[in-house]
Design a protein around this motif. Structure first.
Motif, PDB file in Angstrom:
ATOM      1  N   HIS A 260      -0.030  12.892  -0.561  1.00  0.00           N
ATOM      2  CA  HIS A 260       0.464  12.918  -1.938  1.00  0.00           C
ATOM      3  C   HIS A 260      -0.568  13.499  -2.902  1.00  0.00           C
TER       4      HIS A 260
ATOM      5  N   LYS B  82      -3.691  12.628  -3.564  1.00  0.00           N
ATOM      6  CA  LYS B  82      -4.416  11.639  -4.365  1.00  0.00           C
ATOM      7  C   LYS B  82      -5.787  11.381  -3.765  1.00  0.00           C
TER       8      LYS B  82
ATOM      9  N   ALA C 184      -2.611   9.001   1.293  1.00  0.00           N
ATOM     10  CA  ALA C 184      -3.066   9.459  -0.020  1.00  0.00           C
ATOM     11  C   ALA C 184      -3.185  10.981  -0.050  1.00  0.00           C
TER      12      ALA C 184
ATOM     13  N   ILE D 244       0.888   3.875  -3.167  1.00  0.00           N
ATOM     14  CA  ILE D 244       0.372   5.232  -2.945  1.00  0.00           C
ATOM     15  C   ILE D 244       1.446   6.276  -3.218  1.00  0.00           C
ATOM     16  N   ARG D 245       2.691   5.949  -2.926  1.00  0.00           N
ATOM     17  CA  ARG D 245       3.779   6.887  -3.180  1.00  0.00           C
ATOM     18  C   ARG D 245       4.189   6.936  -4.660  1.00  0.00           C
TER      19      ARG D 245
ATOM     20  N   LYS E  61      -5.306   7.502  -7.893  1.00  0.00           N
ATOM     21  CA  LYS E  61      -6.468   7.299  -7.025  1.00  0.00           C
ATOM     22  C   LYS E  61      -6.303   6.031  -6.206  1.00  0.00           C
ATOM     23  N   ILE E  62      -6.878   6.053  -4.974  1.00  0.00           N
ATOM     24  CA  ILE E  62      -6.819   4.926  -4.053  1.00  0.00           C
ATOM     25  C   ILE E  62      -8.238   4.467  -3.753  1.00  0.00           C
TER      26      ILE E  62
ATOM     27  N   SER F 156       0.825  -1.208   0.000  1.00  0.00           N
ATOM     28  CA  SER F 156       0.000   0.000   0.000  1.00  0.00           C
ATOM     29  C   SER F 156       0.856   1.254   0.000  1.00  0.00           C
ATOM     30  N   GLU F 157       1.885   1.285   0.820  1.00  0.00           N
ATOM     31  CA  GLU F 157       2.732   2.474   0.863  1.00  0.00           C
ATOM     32  C   GLU F 157       3.478   2.661  -0.460  1.00  0.00           C
TER      33      GLU F 157
ATOM     34  N   LEU G  47      -4.311   4.898   5.391  1.00  0.00           N
ATOM     35  CA  LEU G  47      -4.118   4.993   3.945  1.00  0.00           C
ATOM     36  C   LEU G  47      -4.682   6.298   3.386  1.00  0.00           C
TER      37      LEU G  47
ATOM     38  N   SER H 251      -9.241   9.489  -2.739  1.00  0.00           N
ATOM     39  CA  SER H 251      -9.428   8.151  -2.195  1.00  0.00           C
ATOM     40  C   SER H 251     -10.905   7.862  -1.981  1.00  0.00           C
TER      41      SER H 251
END
Length: 477
Positions: A245, A247, A242, A218-219, A225-226, A214-215, A238, A249
């Motif tokens: 950064h 993003k 997100a 996401i990075r 998108k998450i 996950s890390e 999470l 979610s």
């Protein structure tokens, strides 16, 4: 009919990476405790490669017409149905639920593919009349970009499809990490998509260390998108990463659903529905009923009937005929049920069931706590197992206060034959989903999502496509 458990691989573009090529961990049958497969653990290089592959595939997939996307998703739905028995056996073998429930999950997954196939054709922009003569103002719709998605083990197929289907319909590529306990069903679904014509690299599949994957995703700069379904603490972590950064979610997090039973109902009928709804999938349902508040005039009758239905449920290996409830998906859930039960008994509450079953597998009795101290652990932590809490109330306001006195708000339920009382309950309940005289609150064509700490965003319905799209305003002078 038994089927061979498929080989588990990572899918990164055209590459299939098996357990022999990586460190691995066992996949365990929850009904027997036996190892049924080996799961490859993705490396940091695998995670990076999956994100880069999704980034490259996105540049082509986003240009694919909505008609073609629709055709591929509908083809995948047909392929899922064609492999129904293999898929059902796989889901039951790795997760535990009875075959009948697995078949229902497959049909819901196929319908989800079909719904979003058609939504791909319904994602419209619009024209805004300009204040300037001769000018044009347009709102165009575009895919958000490559997606990182994380799905849990309780519904191993539909939870993945709820993320894959809207992403593909919108024109996004995706890297999905299903649960390590239940890897096989998602891999079969990806095979169905590829058979239907999906280009390789548009869907990539990783397994391994959840925090590392996950890390890493996401990075990754490619990921835009998450989407996560799971526990509140993990989801909040999470979502924070997100946001760091920039993003977007979608978070489908925990629930602890209240059920308000008013005194104008057919008590025997509601008790039978409650048992079927509560103990489905061994209670491992995020929007499933947990806290039953029953008006005092019908409390004793409801509790007696509910307990009788719970005792009558046939628990066993989900692959065997006649079994109504399978094992819990992993030993962690059994240990949690034992902790909740010990706490209830210490506090003097009534306990129906409350025991582990057998010497092998993760079997636990359908269990009811009643007349329990409201400070008990089970009232404040989602049990996520075959455990129901039942308590009496006198006035409607008291029921609403207890129903809403919690940090989550995914689903809620009310049973009453009075339209006026139903309306008061609907208005008063703090939840994203409300079932009135039913425990069914999720369909492919309807929005699914919670409030409070149950997350943000929706899956399903026209709302389910929106998080995968961005709007671009164009002014032509």
């Amino acid at each position: 009919m038994a089927h061979a458990y498929r080989e588990i691989t990572l899918i990164i573009g055209k590459s299939r990476i098996g357990a022999a090529e990586r460190h691995s961990r066992p996949v365990v049958d929850p009904a027997t405790g036996e190892t049924i497969g080996e799961l490859p653990i993705a490396t940091a290089d695998d995670i990076r490669a999956a994100a880069e592959t999704a980034g490259r595939a996105y540049e082509q997939w986003r240009k694919t017409s909505s008609h073609q996307r629709q055709s591929i998703l509908r083809g995948a739905a047909a392929a899922l149905r064609a492999r129904r028995e293999e898929l059902a056996w796989t889901i039951t073998t790795e997760q535990g639920k009875p075959l009948a429930e697995s078949r229902g999950e497959i049909e819901a997954s196929a319908e989800t593919f079909e719904w979003f196939a058609d939504e791909a054709r319904r994602s419209y922009g619009r024209i805004i009349p300009s204040r300037f003569p001769g000018n044009r103002q347009l709102v165009e719709i575009e895919p958000v970009g490559p997606v990182a998605a994380f799905a849990p083990w309780n519904f191993p197929l539909i939870n993945s499809i709820r993320k894959i289907a809207p992403a593909l319909a919108a024109g996004c590529s995706i890297v999905i990490k299903p649960a390590e306990e239940t890897p096989g069903a998602t891999l079969i679904a990806v095979e169905c998509l590829l058979e239907a014509g999906l280009p390789e690299g548009v869907v990539n599949v990783l397994y391994g260390n959840p925090a590392e994957i996950s890390e890493g995703l996401i990075r990754s700069p490619e990921i835009r998108k998450i989407s996560f379904t799971g526990s509140v603490p993990v989801g909040q972590s999470l979502a924070a990463l997100a946001a760091t950064h920039g993003k977007r979610s979608t978070m489908e997090l925990g629930g602890h659903a209240p059920v308000i039973v008013l005194d104008d109902v057919d008590t025997a009928q509601v008790a039978a529905m409650a048992a079927a709804g509560k103990f489905r999938n061994a209670g491992q349902v995020c929007n499933g009923a947990t806290r039953f508040y029953v008006q005092r005039g019908v409390y004793d009758a409801f509790l007696a009937a509910f307990a009788d239905h719970a005792r009558a449920i046939v628990v066993g290996d989900g692959r065997k005929d006649g079994v109504q409830m399978g094992p819990l998906a992993n030993d962690r859930r059994v240990l949690a049920m034992e902790r909740f039960t010990a706490d209830a008994r210490r506090r003097g509450g009534g306990v129906v069931g409350g025991e582990r079953l057998g010497n092998a597998g993760n079997f636990f009795q359908p269990t009811i706590f009643h007349d329990l101290d409201p400070k008990a652990d089970a009232y404040h932590t989602e049990p996520f197992g075959p455990l129901a809490l039942v308590a009496p109330f006198d006035e409607e306001a008291e029921a609403l206060q207890r129903a809403n006195d919690i940090n989550v708000g995914l689903s809620s339920f009310v049973f009453s034959d009075s339209a006026k009382r139903q309306r008061r309950m609907i208005d008063g309940l703090q939840a994203g989903l409300v079932g009135v005289n039913t425990f069914t609150v999720s369909f492919p064509e309807t929005p699914f999502g919670g409030i409070k700490e149950s997350g943000h965003g929706h899956e399903g319905g026209s709302e389910g496509l929106e998080p995968y799209l961005v709007k671009k305003f164009v002014h032509v002078a």
